[in-house]
Design a protein around this motif. Structure first.
Motif, PDB file in Angstrom:
ATOM      1  N   ARG A 111       1.662   6.023  -7.606  1.00 16.03           N
ATOM      2  CA  ARG A 111       0.612   6.844  -8.235  1.00 16.03           C
ATOM      3  C   ARG A 111       1.100   8.273  -8.431  1.00 16.03           C
ATOM      4  N   GLN A 112       1.818   8.786  -7.418  1.00 12.03           N
ATOM      5  CA  GLN A 112       2.376  10.145  -7.523  1.00 12.03           C
ATOM      6  C   GLN A 112       3.299  10.272  -8.728  1.00 12.03           C
ATOM      7  N   ALA A 120       0.900   4.117  -3.180  1.00 18.23           N
ATOM      8  CA  ALA A 120       0.613   5.545  -3.005  1.00 18.23           C
ATOM      9  C   ALA A 120       1.701   6.368  -3.681  1.00 18.23           C
ATOM     10  N   PHE A 121       2.923   5.918  -3.489  1.00 16.69           N
ATOM     11  CA  PHE A 121       4.063   6.620  -4.056  1.00 16.69           C
ATOM     12  C   PHE A 121       4.109   6.456  -5.577  1.00 16.69           C
ATOM     13  N   LEU A 141       0.824  -1.213   0.000  1.00 11.65           N
ATOM     14  CA  LEU A 141       0.000   0.000   0.000  1.00 11.65           C
ATOM     15  C   LEU A 141       0.856   1.259   0.000  1.00 11.65           C
ATOM     16  N   GLU A 142       1.910   1.215   0.778  1.00 10.31           N
ATOM     17  CA  GLU A 142       2.794   2.383   0.845  1.00 10.31           C
ATOM     18  C   GLU A 142       3.419   2.648  -0.528  1.00 10.31           C
TER      19      GLU A 142
END
Lengths: 310, 446
Positions: free
Chosen positions: B181-182, B178-179, B174-175
Motif C-alpha cells: 500500500r505504501q 501494508a508495505f 498482511l505484512e
C-alpha cells in the motif's frame, strides 16, 4: 485477496501466440533493416531459416529484402537441402551468396585434424571470412533460445567483437523493445528474430503458413546405424564400417545440418501435422536427439559460440 | 483441474496468446526449483534434459533430482554457483504460451532485474515462508512496480518447512499488504506453495487444503495479457519506409509503406492521423501485412500503413490518431500536462537505472534511444538517488552501476514521448555510450 474464481480478462484484440511471435520477429527484422547499413540473412535451407524467409517476406514485401541471403556451406549437406535452398532463393528473386568451408580449407584458414573431422565447427571461420569480405555489420540467424542451455541467455541482438567472439559477460542489456545494433567497424551483430520460438512454434507456423520444406524433414526409409542412442545415417561421407549393423529404418530429420553430425530420428510422420503431433509429445529435445556434436560436453555450445559459431 | 490436460495441438481454437512473466527471488527462496517445477509439471522438460540433471545431481551427491539445475546456465555461472544474467524459459499449456524472464536475486544485480521486468506483464515475487518479508522482497517489489509490471503474485514458498501453517501465510500476507500500500501497488495476489513438492503449482497437492484460491498455473492462465486492460492511445513509431519504386509496375511506382508495430491502441482504415513531430495530417488509406489488407491493426501487430497523402515520413517519426492527442510542443513532460498526451519534447524527467560499469559522466553527451528515434542527451541534474534497500531518497552527486535515480536530460533533438505510467513503449528509453556503443542506462519518463 485470493478470488476463488478467475475471469479471464482477455479482449478480442489479443493476438494468438503465433501471431504474437510473428509480429515480434517482423519487428526485429525491420529493426535490423532500420539500424544496420549492411546486414545479411543466413539461409541454409533448414526449417528455421525457411521460417525466417517467410517472416522477411511479411516484413518487407512488396519491396525487396534489404539484405542478401548468405549460406555457409560445409560441403557436407544433403543435396535435397541444397536444391531446396537454390530453388527458394530463385523463387523469391533475392540474391543468394554461398561461401564454402572447402574454399577456406583450400586457402588454409581451415585445417581439419583428420579428413573425417566434422566441418560443422569450422563454419565459424568461413562465416567470419564472408563477414569481412562483404563488410556485413549484422547477420540474421534462426537460432532459438530453447535449443540449448547456452542460448537461454542469448540476446536477440547479440554483440560480437572484431574476432567474431561472443563474450557472455560482455553482452548489452536488452530492455523493452529497444534493440541496440550499433557497432564500430569490424564488429558485428547477430540478430535472432525467432529467439522466443520453440520447436513446436516453428512447426505450427510452418503448418499455418503452408511452407514447403526439403523432403528429408518427412519420414522416409534410409540406411542407418545405431550408435550411442542416436541414429547415424549411412552415406558416402559416413559409410558403414566393419562390424556396423546397417538397418533400413523409417526416419526423418528434425534438424538438417552437416551430414557428419546430424542424426535422424525414427518416425512415421510424413506430414507437417503428424510432425506437430510427434513434437508435442516428444520426450527428447531437438538437439539431444539429433546433434552428434553437442554430446561432447555440457559446455560444448557455449565454447563454440565464444569462437564465433552462430 | 490440471492445466496441461490439453497437449498443444495444431488447429486448437483455444489460444489465449502469450504471457510474459518475471520470477524474482534468490536461489535460497527456491526460485530455480519453482521454475524447474513449472517446466517439469507442464511437461516442458524432456527426457534427455532430465537425464542430464539426474547425472549432475548424483555427481553433486544429492539424493533427489535437483530441478533447480534446469535453469543452471552458463559455464561461468556454474563455476560461481550463482545466476549472473537474465535467462529466458518457455513453456506452453496448450492454451497459452509463456515466456519466463528469470532474474537473479542478488543485491548487485538490480540491472538484471530491471531488464527482466521491462517486458513482463506479471511478476512472481518469491518469499521463503520461514523468513517472511525481507529487504530483498521490498527491493524486488519496488523494482517490479517501478518498471510498470501491472500484476504481482507473491508466492510464499517452502510452506512444507513451516508445517503448511496457515497462520504463517496470513502473517506474511498482511505484512506484505501494508508495505504494498505504501508503494502504491494495486494488484497483488498471494499463494502458498511448496515448489519442492509441487504443491499449488500445477497440481493442488494434499497439504494446503485450507487454501481455496487458484493454483499458480491457474493464475497464470487467466492473467490479463498486455494491452488488454485499458483503452490505450494509438502509437505507431515508424521503423522503416518501403519504397519499391518499380518503374515497370504502376501499382508500386508510387508505393510508400510506413512499416512498424502498433505499440499501443488500434487504428482502422479511414482514421485521421497526425505525424509527430512534424504535425502533418493525413488519413489511413490501407493497412497491409504480407500481401494482405487488414481493416484495422491492434497493439503488438506489425503492419505497413499507407496514407492518403504524400507526406514526408522517415524512421523515428511517430504516427498517432488525430483525435487522440492534445499536442503541447515544448511543454515539460511532467507536472501539469494532462494525461494521455504524446508530446514532442527537448527535455525529459525520468527515473534512470544505470547499467554501465563506468558511472554516468555528467560532462559527456550520451545517445538516448526511445521508440525508433535517437537523440543526443546531456544530463541536466540529479534530483535524488533511491536507496533500493530502504527505499529512501538520498542526495546524489553521481550515479553508478545498479543505481536508480531521478534525473533530467536535455535533448539535442526532440523525442515524442508519453509518461511511462501511461505507456510502457513510448515512455521508455535506453542510454547508449557512443564510445563503446554499449547500453548503459534504462529510463522511464515521468
Amino acid at each position: 485477496m485470493n478470488a476463488p474464481v478467475l475471469e479471464p480478462a482477455l479482449r478480442h484484440t489479443t493476438l494468438d501466440h503465433l501471431d504474437w511471435l510473428e509480429s515480434e520477429a517482423i519487428y526485429i527484422l525491420r529493426e535490423v533493416a532500420g539500424q544496420c547499413s549492411n546486414p545479411a540473412l543466413l539461409f541454409s535451407g533448414g526449417k528455421d531459416s525457411i521460417v525466417l524467409l517467410r517472416l522477411a517476406e511479411k516484413a518487407f514485401r512488396p519491396g525487396r529484402f534489404p539484405f542478401p541471403l548468405l549460406h555457409i556451406d560445409t560441403g557436407h549437406n544433403y543435396s535435397e537441402v541444397i536444391d531446396f535452398r537454390d530453388a527458394r532463393a530463385c523463387e523469391l528473386n533475392e540474391r543468394l551468396i554461398v561461401r564454402s568451408v572447402e574454399s577456406s580449407m583450400a586457402r588454409g584458414t581451415v585445417r581439419l585434424k583428420s579428413a573425417d573431422e566434422s566441418r560443422n565447427k569450422h563454419q565459424s571461420v568461413t562465416l567470419l571470412e564472408a563477414i569481412e569480405e562483404f563488410g556485413f555489420d549484422a547477420c540474421i540467424g534462426g537460432a532459438r533460445r530453447d535449443e540449448e542451455k547456452a542460448r537461454a541467455k542469448e540476446r536477440i541482438f547479440s554483440f560480437r567483437d572484431e574476432f567474431g567472439g561472443w563474450d557472455p559477460k560482455n553482452q548489452r542489456p536488452e530492455l523493452w523493445n529497444l534493440f541496440n545494433a550499433r557497432v564500430h567497424k569490424g564488429e558485428n551483430i547477430r540478430a535472432f528474430p525467432i529467439s522466443n520460438w520453440t520447436e513446436l512454434d516453428v512447426w505450427q507456423y510452418i503448418a499455418r503458413e503452408g511452407l514447403a520444406l526439403p523432403s528429408i524433414y518427412f519420414a522416409h526409409v534410409r540406411p542407418v546405424i545405431r550408435k550411442g542412442g542416436l541414429l547415424q545415417p549411412v552415406t558416402e561421407l559416413t559409410p558403414a564400417r566393419d562390424g556396423d549393423v546397417v538397418e533400413q529404418l523409417r526416419v526423418r530429420f528434425r534438424t538438417v545440418g552437416d551430414i557428419t553430425c546430424t542424426a535422424p530420428v525414427e518416425s512415421d510422420a510424413d506430414t507437417v501435422h503428424k510432425i506437430i503431433a510427434e513434437t508435442a509429445t516428444s520426450t527428447i529435445t531437438e538437439r539431444g536427439a539429433t546433434r552428434l556434436d553437442d554430446h561432447a560436453s555440457e559446455a560444448a555450445m557455449e565454447q563454440r559460440k565464444k569462437e564465433g559459431y552462430f | 483441474m490440471s492445466a496441461i490436460e490439453h497437449i498443444p495441438e495444431f488447429g486448437s481454437r483455444v489460444d489465449n496468446g502469450l504471457l510474459r512473466f518475471l520470477t524474482c527471488g534468490s536461489v535460497d527462496d527456491g526460485k530455480s526449483t519453482l521454475i524447474g517445477r513449472l517446466l517439469y509439471d507442464t511437461k516442458a522438460i524432456l527426457a534427455d534434459t532430465l537425464h542430464a540433471i539426474e547425472k549432475t545431481s548424483a555427481r553433486r551427491g544429492m539424493e533427489a533430482v535437483d530441478l533447480s539445475l534446469l535453469t543452471d546456465g552458463l559455464q561461468a555461472e556454474r563455476e560461481q554457483g550463482i545466476t549472473i544474467d537474465v535467462a529466458y524459459r518457455y513453456f506452453s499449456t496448450g492454451r497459452r504460451k509463456y515466456i519466463i524472464a528469470d532474474a537473479p536475486g542478488h543485491e548487485q544485480y538490480t540491472r538484471n532485474m530491471v531488464t527482466a521486468a521491462s517486458t513482463a506483464n506479471l511478476a512472481i515475487i518469491l518469499i521463503d515462508a520461514r523468513k517472511g518479508v525481507l529487504t530483498q522482497t521490498r527491493r524486488h517489489s519496488y523494482l517490479a512496480h517501478l518498471v510498470g509490471i501491472p500484476h504481482l503474485l507473491v508466492a510464499v514458498n517452502k510452506m512444507d518447512l513451516v508445517g503448511y501453517d496457515r497462520t504463517v501465510f496470513e502473517r506474511i500476507r498482511l505484512e506484505y499488504l501494508a508495505f504494498a500500500r505504501q508503494l502504491g501497488i494495486k494488484d497483488v495476489r498471494f499463494i502458498p506453495l511448496s515448489a519442492l513438492n509441487g504443491d499449488m503449482l500445477v497440481d493442488r497437492g494434499e497439504n494446503l487444503g485450507w487454501y481455496k484460491g487458484p493454483t499458480l498455473i491457474d493464475i497464470l492462465e487467466s492473467a490479463p495479457a498486455a494491452h488488454s486492460e485499458s483503452d490505450e492511445r494509438f502509437r505507431f513509431p515508424v521503423q522503416y519506409v518501403c519504397r519499391p519504386q518499380k518503374a515497370d509496375d504502376p501499382l508500386l511506382h508510387d508505393y510508400r509503406g510506413f512499416m512498424g508495430r502498433v505499440e499501443s491502441g488500434e487504428i482502422a482504415v479511414g482514421d485521421e492521423i497526425v505525424v509527430l513531430p512534424s504535425e502533418r495530417r493525413s488519413r489511413i488509406k490501407d493497412i497491409q501485412i504480407g500481401g494482405r489488407t487488414l481493416p484495422r491493426a491492434v497493439a503488438e501487430q506489425s503492419v505497413t500503413l499507407l496514407l492518403e497523402d504524400e507526406i514526408d515520413i522517415s524512421r523515428g517519426d511517430m504516427i498517432v490518431r488525430a483525435n487522440d492527442k492534445k499536442l503541447c510542443p515544448g511543454a515539460p513532460a511532467s507536472g501539469t500536462v494532462s494525461t494521455r498526451t504524446a508530446l514532442a519534447t527537448r527535455r525529459i524527467d525520468a527515473m534512470l537505472c544505470w547499467l554501465g560499469e563506468s558511472p554516468l559522466d555528467a560532462r559527456r553527451k550520451y545517445l538516448i534511444r526511445q521508440t525508433t528515434r535517437d537523440a543526443r542527451a546531456l544530463l541536466d541534474g540529479i534530483s535524488y538517488r533511491l536507496d533500493i534497500n530502504s527505499l529512501q531518497q538520498v542526495a546524489a552527486e553521481g550515479i553508478g552501476m545498479n543505481d536508480i535515480a531521478r534525473v533530467a536530460f536535455k535533448l539535442a533533438q526532440p523525442l515524442v514521448v508519453d509518461r511511462y505510467v501511461e505507456n510502457r513503449a513510448t515512455g521508455a528509453f535506453i542510454v547508449i555510450d557512443e564510445s563503446t556503443n554499449n547500453t548503459v542506462g534504462a529510463g522511464m519518463i515521468l
